[in-house]
Design an enzyme around this catalytic site. Structure first.
Site, PDB file in Angstrom:
ATOM      1  N   LYS A  25      48.289  28.153  40.536  1.00 12.13           N
ATOM      2  CA  LYS A  25      47.518  28.997  39.604  1.00 12.13           C
ATOM      3  C   LYS A  25      47.699  30.479  39.927  1.00 12.13           C
ATOM      4  O   LYS A  25      47.950  31.288  39.036  1.00 12.13           O
ATOM      5  CB  LYS A  25      46.034  28.633  39.714  1.00 12.13           C
ATOM      6  CG  LYS A  25      45.116  29.607  39.005  1.00 12.13           C
ATOM      7  CD  LYS A  25      43.667  29.196  39.106  1.00 12.13           C
ATOM      8  CE  LYS A  25      42.940  29.756  40.311  1.00 12.13           C
ATOM      9  NZ  LYS A  25      42.643  31.197  40.255  1.00 12.13           N
ATOM     10  N   ARG A  95      38.676  36.872  36.380  1.00 13.11           N
ATOM     11  CA  ARG A  95      38.912  38.222  36.897  1.00 13.11           C
ATOM     12  C   ARG A  95      40.374  38.620  36.855  1.00 13.11           C
ATOM     13  O   ARG A  95      40.704  39.794  36.740  1.00 13.11           O
ATOM     14  CB  ARG A  95      38.435  38.313  38.341  1.00 13.11           C
ATOM     15  CG  ARG A  95      36.954  38.120  38.521  1.00 13.11           C
ATOM     16  CD  ARG A  95      36.629  38.154  39.987  1.00 13.11           C
ATOM     17  NE  ARG A  95      37.195  39.355  40.598  1.00 13.11           N
ATOM     18  CZ  ARG A  95      36.612  40.540  40.588  1.00 13.11           C
ATOM     19  NH1 ARG A  95      35.434  40.686  40.045  1.00 13.11           N
ATOM     20  NH2 ARG A  95      37.200  41.571  41.139  1.00 13.11           N
ATOM     21  N   CYS A 119      31.215  38.331  41.431  1.00 16.07           N
ATOM     22  CA  CYS A 119      31.420  36.926  41.109  1.00 16.07           C
ATOM     23  C   CYS A 119      30.404  36.123  41.893  1.00 16.07           C
ATOM     24  O   CYS A 119      29.559  36.689  42.583  1.00 16.07           O
ATOM     25  CB  CYS A 119      32.844  36.489  41.381  1.00 16.07           C
ATOM     26  SG  CYS A 119      33.181  36.230  43.089  1.00 16.07           S
ATOM     27  N   ARG A 124      33.239  42.055  44.039  1.00 14.41           N
ATOM     28  CA  ARG A 124      34.701  42.026  44.178  1.00 14.41           C
ATOM     29  C   ARG A 124      35.241  43.262  43.471  1.00 14.41           C
ATOM     30  O   ARG A 124      35.605  43.207  42.306  1.00 14.41           O
ATOM     31  CB  ARG A 124      35.279  40.740  43.567  1.00 14.41           C
ATOM     32  CG  ARG A 124      34.980  39.519  44.413  1.00 14.41           C
ATOM     33  CD  ARG A 124      35.521  38.269  43.791  1.00 14.41           C
ATOM     34  NE  ARG A 124      36.970  38.142  43.896  1.00 14.41           N
ATOM     35  CZ  ARG A 124      37.660  37.131  43.364  1.00 14.41           C
ATOM     36  NH1 ARG A 124      37.023  36.181  42.697  1.00 14.41           N
ATOM     37  NH2 ARG A 124      38.966  37.067  43.488  1.00 14.41           N
ATOM     38  N   ASP A 307      40.405  30.725  50.374  1.00 12.83           N
ATOM     39  CA  ASP A 307      40.344  29.708  49.318  1.00 12.83           C
ATOM     40  C   ASP A 307      40.294  28.280  49.871  1.00 12.83           C
ATOM     41  O   ASP A 307      40.152  27.327  49.104  1.00 12.83           O
ATOM     42  CB  ASP A 307      41.550  29.849  48.373  1.00 12.83           C
ATOM     43  CG  ASP A 307      41.361  30.993  47.380  1.00 12.83           C
ATOM     44  OD1 ASP A 307      40.253  31.556  47.322  1.00 12.83           O
ATOM     45  OD2 ASP A 307      42.323  31.315  46.660  1.00 12.83           O
ATOM     46  N   VAL A 329      37.392  37.608  54.747  1.00  8.90           N
ATOM     47  CA  VAL A 329      37.897  38.172  53.486  1.00  8.90           C
ATOM     48  C   VAL A 329      36.748  38.371  52.497  1.00  8.90           C
ATOM     49  O   VAL A 329      36.601  39.437  51.910  1.00  8.90           O
ATOM     50  CB  VAL A 329      38.989  37.260  52.884  1.00  8.90           C
ATOM     51  CG1 VAL A 329      39.490  37.836  51.562  1.00  8.90           C
ATOM     52  CG2 VAL A 329      40.144  37.106  53.859  1.00  8.90           C
TER      53      VAL A 329
HETATM   54  C1  UD1 Z   1      43.072  36.612  45.143  1.00 10.29           C
HETATM   55  C2  UD1 Z   1      43.012  35.195  44.661  1.00 10.29           C
HETATM   56  C3  UD1 Z   1      41.760  34.497  45.166  1.00 10.29           C
HETATM   57  C4  UD1 Z   1      41.644  34.641  46.688  1.00 10.29           C
HETATM   58  C5  UD1 Z   1      41.819  36.094  47.116  1.00 10.29           C
HETATM   59  C6  UD1 Z   1      41.894  36.251  48.636  1.00 10.29           C
HETATM   60  C7  UD1 Z   1      44.165  35.314  42.535  1.00 10.29           C
HETATM   61  C8  UD1 Z   1      44.079  35.256  41.054  1.00 10.29           C
HETATM   62  N1  UD1 Z   1      43.030  35.207  43.212  1.00 10.29           N
HETATM   63  O1  UD1 Z   1      41.946  37.291  44.608  1.00 10.29           O
HETATM   64  O2  UD1 Z   1      41.843  33.129  44.800  1.00 10.29           O
HETATM   65  O3  UD1 Z   1      40.397  34.166  47.120  1.00 10.29           O
HETATM   66  O4  UD1 Z   1      43.031  36.641  46.575  1.00 10.29           O
HETATM   67  O5  UD1 Z   1      42.954  35.533  49.146  1.00 10.29           O
HETATM   68  O6  UD1 Z   1      45.236  35.389  43.097  1.00 10.29           O
HETATM   69  N2  UD1 Z   1      39.172  44.391  47.630  1.00 10.29           N
HETATM   70  C9  UD1 Z   1      38.657  45.673  47.557  1.00 10.29           C
HETATM   71  N3  UD1 Z   1      39.081  46.479  46.543  1.00 10.29           N
HETATM   72  C10 UD1 Z   1      39.979  46.074  45.588  1.00 10.29           C
HETATM   73  C11 UD1 Z   1      40.497  44.769  45.687  1.00 10.29           C
HETATM   74  C12 UD1 Z   1      40.065  43.952  46.718  1.00 10.29           C
HETATM   75  O7  UD1 Z   1      37.841  46.074  48.384  1.00 10.29           O
HETATM   76  O8  UD1 Z   1      40.318  46.862  44.713  1.00 10.29           O
HETATM   77  C13 UD1 Z   1      38.751  43.493  48.741  1.00 10.29           C
HETATM   78  C14 UD1 Z   1      38.001  42.263  48.231  1.00 10.29           C
HETATM   79  O9  UD1 Z   1      36.621  42.530  48.042  1.00 10.29           O
HETATM   80  C15 UD1 Z   1      38.277  41.278  49.356  1.00 10.29           C
HETATM   81  C16 UD1 Z   1      39.683  41.638  49.818  1.00 10.29           C
HETATM   82  O10 UD1 Z   1      39.924  42.962  49.338  1.00 10.29           O
HETATM   83  O11 UD1 Z   1      37.386  41.476  50.428  1.00 10.29           O
HETATM   84  C17 UD1 Z   1      40.774  40.725  49.297  1.00 10.29           C
HETATM   85  O12 UD1 Z   1      40.684  40.631  47.895  1.00 10.29           O
HETATM   86  P1  UD1 Z   1      41.972  40.401  46.982  1.00 10.29           P
HETATM   87  O13 UD1 Z   1      43.128  40.034  47.844  1.00 10.29           O
HETATM   88  O14 UD1 Z   1      42.132  41.568  46.075  1.00 10.29           O
HETATM   89  O15 UD1 Z   1      41.529  39.158  46.117  1.00 10.29           O
HETATM   90  P2  UD1 Z   1      41.908  38.871  44.610  1.00 10.29           P
HETATM   91  O16 UD1 Z   1      43.253  39.403  44.301  1.00 10.29           O
HETATM   92  O17 UD1 Z   1      40.765  39.264  43.729  1.00 10.29           O
END
Ligand code: UD1
Length: 420
Positions: A25, A95, A119, A124, A307, A329
């Site tokens: 996915k 998202r 979420c 997030r 995950d 995370v």
């Molecule tokens: C992706 C996955 C999700 C998984 C996550 C962590 C997809 C569609 N989803 O989510 O299943 O749980 O990676 O492996 O691929 N953060 C910030 N600022 C931002 C972006 C992220 O502070 O602009 C922080 C988040 O709060 C979190 C960390 O960075 O603590 C990692 O998040 P991120 O890797 O961005 O997760 P997603 O891409 O949303």
């Protein structure tokens, strides 16, 4: 796949047999969004038919990109993009809709995307996506809950991520491939899904180096040709089946998986007493009589995936002894704790740490799914528990697991879907 579906499980079940993992996915969603960087028809194979895949198809349709999915083959024709807005109704259900941002800004110089909210497991933010796009020259404003972007030709930049965010890395790559000059992303996410995106874009003419490492270099090109790509197996689905073998004391041959993407999960399950034999594109997991406790810390790839946190918690709930889980995370990702306790699990949470005191056995119970992975942990607990379990809000599971109940039934699970 209706919102009123529930699962009924009669446990305990010992799972035995072969199961085939679907495409990933989290690899498919960026690949679908990135199709808008091309002016043609992209073809993806091994695509799982999930609620999230369908939501992304709907989102793309809103922009004017026509897609079809049949037999695992997805075609996206992005030749006539006529709208640039990702509406609240879709973004709030998925998202990853934010992935539309990079391609729209890069190719058309404009985008209006509803700001994703928090979420089920806490805030997030998307600040790193926005900082990245801003550094490439997009002008961003936020009003009425929408992020608006305007840009002329994007320009390459040096971007250091404070956190190796998967989503931010994806959005920056998608924008930078069409920017003028060189972009360097420092502290980039290293997840296999990032590598997939880079490989697909490279096959369409993008110039990217360093995918899979913390430093990704992108030299902008003037156009990206439509690509054809086979999607990697879903490592989280594979990990969930491995956990299912462990928690039921069963033996599952997991086909169409990439054991090399599952190093940290394999290591932990082995520590718990599971026997795991990896093959080429498959692995066989045999659960022990009684599980050992373990201490787990989630982290960015290649560390233990957040995950898989809920699923390993279900497994550890019946281990002989006390285990701890630290989620580094997503520190609030513990909505499954009270639900697992309904099965009789003994779990205490303090901040981002959960202490799990293993119990001898779980008992079936009515529970509620709260997000994709938390839901699969409830299925695992239900399979191991004695008696009937009802899981409400199965639509969370349908977002990320393809025909999970059929796959589980084929290896001996007494699980069925019921509709109200
Ligand atoms: C992706 C996955 C999700 C998984 C996550 C962590 C997809 C569609 N989803 O989510 O299943 O749980 O990676 O492996 O691929 N953060 C910030 N600022 C931002 C972006 C992220 O502070 O602009 C922080 C988040 O709060 C979190 C960390 O960075 O603590 C990692 O998040 P991120 O890797 O961005 O997760 P997603 O891409 O949303």
């Amino acid at each position: 796949m209706k919102q009123v579906d529930r699962f009924i499980i009669n446990g305990p079940c010992r799972l035995e047999g072969s199961v085939r993992v679907s495409g990933a996915k989290n690899a498919v969603l960026p690949l679908m969004a990135a199709s808008m960087l091309t002016g043609g028809t992209c073809i993806l194979d091994n695509v799982p038919d999930l609620r999230d895949t369908r939501t992304m198809m709907q989102l793309l349709a809103g922009f004017g990109a026509v897609s079809s999915l049949e037999g695992g083959r997805l075609e996206v024709d992005a030749s006539r993009i006529t709208s640039f807005e990702a509406p609240y109704d879709l973004v709030r259900t998925m998202r990853a809709s934010i992935y539309a941002f990079g391609p729209l800004v890069a190719r058309f110089g404009k985008a209006r995307v509803s700001m994703p909210g928090g979420c089920a497991w806490g805030p997030r933010p998307v600040d790193l996506h926005l900082k990245g796009l801003g550094a490439l020259g997009a002008e961003l404003t936020i009003e009425h809950g929408y992020i608006n972007a305007k840009a002329g030709k994007l320009r390459g930049a040096e971007i250091t991520l404070t956190i190796p965010s998967v989503g931010a890395t994806v959005n920056i790559i998608m924008a930078a491939v069409l920017a003028e000059g060189r972009t360097v992303i420092e502290n980039a996410a290293r997840e296999p899904e990032i590598t997939e995106l880079a490989l697909a874009l490279k096959s369409g003419g993008a110039r990217i180096e360093g995918e899979g490492t913390s430093r990704i270099t992108i030299d902008g090109v003037s156009s990206i040709a439509a690509y054809k790509h086979r999607v990697i197996p879903d490592r989280i689905e594979a990990g969930t089946f491995a956990a299912a073998a462990a928690i039921t004391g069963g033996r599952i041959e997991i086909l169409n998986c990439a054991p090399s993407h599952l190093g940290a999960v394999i290591e932990k399950l082995e520590e718990c007493g599971a026997r795991i034999v990896c093959g080429d594109g498959s692995m066989t997991v045999t659960g022990p009589e009684r599980l050992n406790p373990a201490n787990v810390e989630t982290g960015f790839y290649p560390s233990f995936a957040t995950d898989m946190q809920a699923q390993i918690m279900a497994v550890l709930s019946i281990a002989r002894g006390t285990s701890t889980i630290v989620d580094r995370v997503y520190p609030d990702r513990f909505t499954h704790v009270p639900e697992l306790c309904r099965f009789g699990a003994k779990i205490a949470r303090d901040g981002n740490v959960a202490v799990i005191t293993g119990v001898e056995k779980l008992e079936g119970a009515p529970v509620m799914a709260t997000d994709i992975r938390a839901s699969s942990a409830l299925i695992l607990a239900g399979l191991a528990a004695a008696g009937e379990t009802t899981i409400l809000r199965v639509y969370h599971i349908d977002r990320g697991y393809e025909r999970i109940e059929e796959k589980l039934r084929a290896i001996g699970a007494a699980i069925r879907r019921a509709r109200d």
